[in-house]
Design a protein around this motif. Structure first.
Motif, short mmCIF file in Angstrom:
data_model
loop_
_atom_site.label_atom_id
_atom_site.label_comp_id
_atom_site.label_asym_id
_atom_site.label_seq_id
_atom_site.Cartn_x
_atom_site.Cartn_y
_atom_site.Cartn_z
N LYS A 1 0.29 4.13 0.87
CA LYS A 1 0.15 5.06 2.07
C LYS A 1 0.38 4.27 3.50
O LYS A 1 1.29 5.11 4.21
CB LYS A 1 -1.54 5.17 2.34
CG LYS A 1 -2.00 6.43 3.14
CD LYS A 1 -3.30 7.09 2.90
CE LYS A 1 -3.63 8.04 3.90
NZ LYS A 1 -2.55 9.10 3.76
N TYR B 1 -7.81 3.06 1.60
CA TYR B 1 -7.35 3.98 0.54
C TYR B 1 -7.18 3.23 -0.87
O TYR B 1 -6.77 2.15 -0.67
CB TYR B 1 -6.09 4.95 0.97
CG TYR B 1 -6.17 6.17 1.36
CD1 TYR B 1 -6.61 6.24 2.74
CD2 TYR B 1 -6.11 7.35 0.93
CE1 TYR B 1 -6.68 7.53 3.39
CE2 TYR B 1 -6.24 8.56 1.23
CZ TYR B 1 -6.75 8.68 2.70
OH TYR B 1 -6.78 9.93 3.25
N TYR B 2 -7.61 3.85 -1.77
CA TYR B 2 -7.36 3.18 -3.15
C TYR B 2 -7.20 4.29 -4.09
O TYR B 2 -8.12 5.29 -4.16
CB TYR B 2 -8.66 2.25 -3.67
CG TYR B 2 -8.18 1.52 -4.93
CD1 TYR B 2 -7.10 0.75 -5.23
CD2 TYR B 2 -8.93 1.95 -6.04
CE1 TYR B 2 -6.86 0.09 -6.13
CE2 TYR B 2 -8.66 1.30 -7.27
CZ TYR B 2 -7.59 0.64 -7.41
OH TYR B 2 -7.50 -0.05 -8.46
N ARG C 1 -7.49 8.02 -2.80
CA ARG C 1 -8.65 8.58 -2.17
C ARG C 1 -8.96 7.55 -1.34
O ARG C 1 -8.78 6.42 -1.08
CB ARG C 1 -9.72 8.67 -3.26
CG ARG C 1 -9.58 9.69 -4.31
CD ARG C 1 -10.66 9.63 -5.29
NE ARG C 1 -10.88 8.39 -6.03
CZ ARG C 1 -12.07 7.94 -6.22
NH1 ARG C 1 -13.00 8.52 -5.59
NH2 ARG C 1 -12.11 6.84 -6.89
N GLU C 2 -9.63 8.02 -0.21
CA GLU C 2 -10.30 7.30 0.92
C GLU C 2 -11.52 6.90 0.48
O GLU C 2 -12.46 7.70 0.18
CB GLU C 2 -10.32 8.38 2.19
CG GLU C 2 -10.51 7.34 3.28
CD GLU C 2 -10.53 8.39 4.68
OE1 GLU C 2 -10.24 9.39 4.65
OE2 GLU C 2 -10.56 7.54 5.80
N CYS D 1 -5.99 1.09 5.70
CA CYS D 1 -6.35 2.46 5.73
C CYS D 1 -7.36 2.87 4.96
O CYS D 1 -7.91 3.99 5.03
CB CYS D 1 -5.00 3.25 5.30
SG CYS D 1 -4.28 3.12 3.90
N CYS E 1 1.04 -1.26 -0.06
CA CYS E 1 0.09 0.08 -0.04
C CYS E 1 0.86 1.29 -0.10
O CYS E 1 1.73 1.35 1.00
CB CYS E 1 -0.94 0.07 1.29
SG CYS E 1 -1.80 1.63 1.49
N VAL F 1 -9.10 -2.24 -2.62
CA VAL F 1 -8.90 -0.98 -1.61
C VAL F 1 -8.04 -1.68 -0.43
O VAL F 1 -8.31 -2.86 0.20
CB VAL F 1 -10.24 -0.73 -0.93
CG1 VAL F 1 -10.28 0.37 -0.01
CG2 VAL F 1 -10.94 -0.05 -2.26
#
Ligand SMILES: [Zn+2]
Length: 62
Positions: free
Chosen positions: A32, A48-49, A52-53, A46, A30, A42
């Motif tokens: 992030k 996120y993908y 973007r959350e 966290c 990931c 996703v």
């Protein structure tokens, strides 16, 4: 019903089953949180993908 013309020999059957193995899922890191996640999914850690959350975790109210 269609029938196979010849019986598959033991060797051929065993050769085929010898080459059957499980493959690991395509794990990527990931960007992030650097957790190992499946690609094109996703991130579960966290949410996120693609920068973007996606999964917004509910904040506990106290
Ligand atoms: Zn993440």
């Amino acid at each position: 019903m269609a029938e196979p013309k010849r019986k598959i020999s033991k060797q051929r059957k065993h050769t085929r089953s010898a080459n059957w193995k499980l493959s690991m899922p395509n794990l990527v890191e990931c960007p992030k949180c650097h957790a190992k996640i499946l690609s094109h999914t996703v991130c579960k850690a966290c949410g996120y993908y693609d920068g973007r959350e996606i999964i917004v975790k509910k904040e506990k109210k106290k």
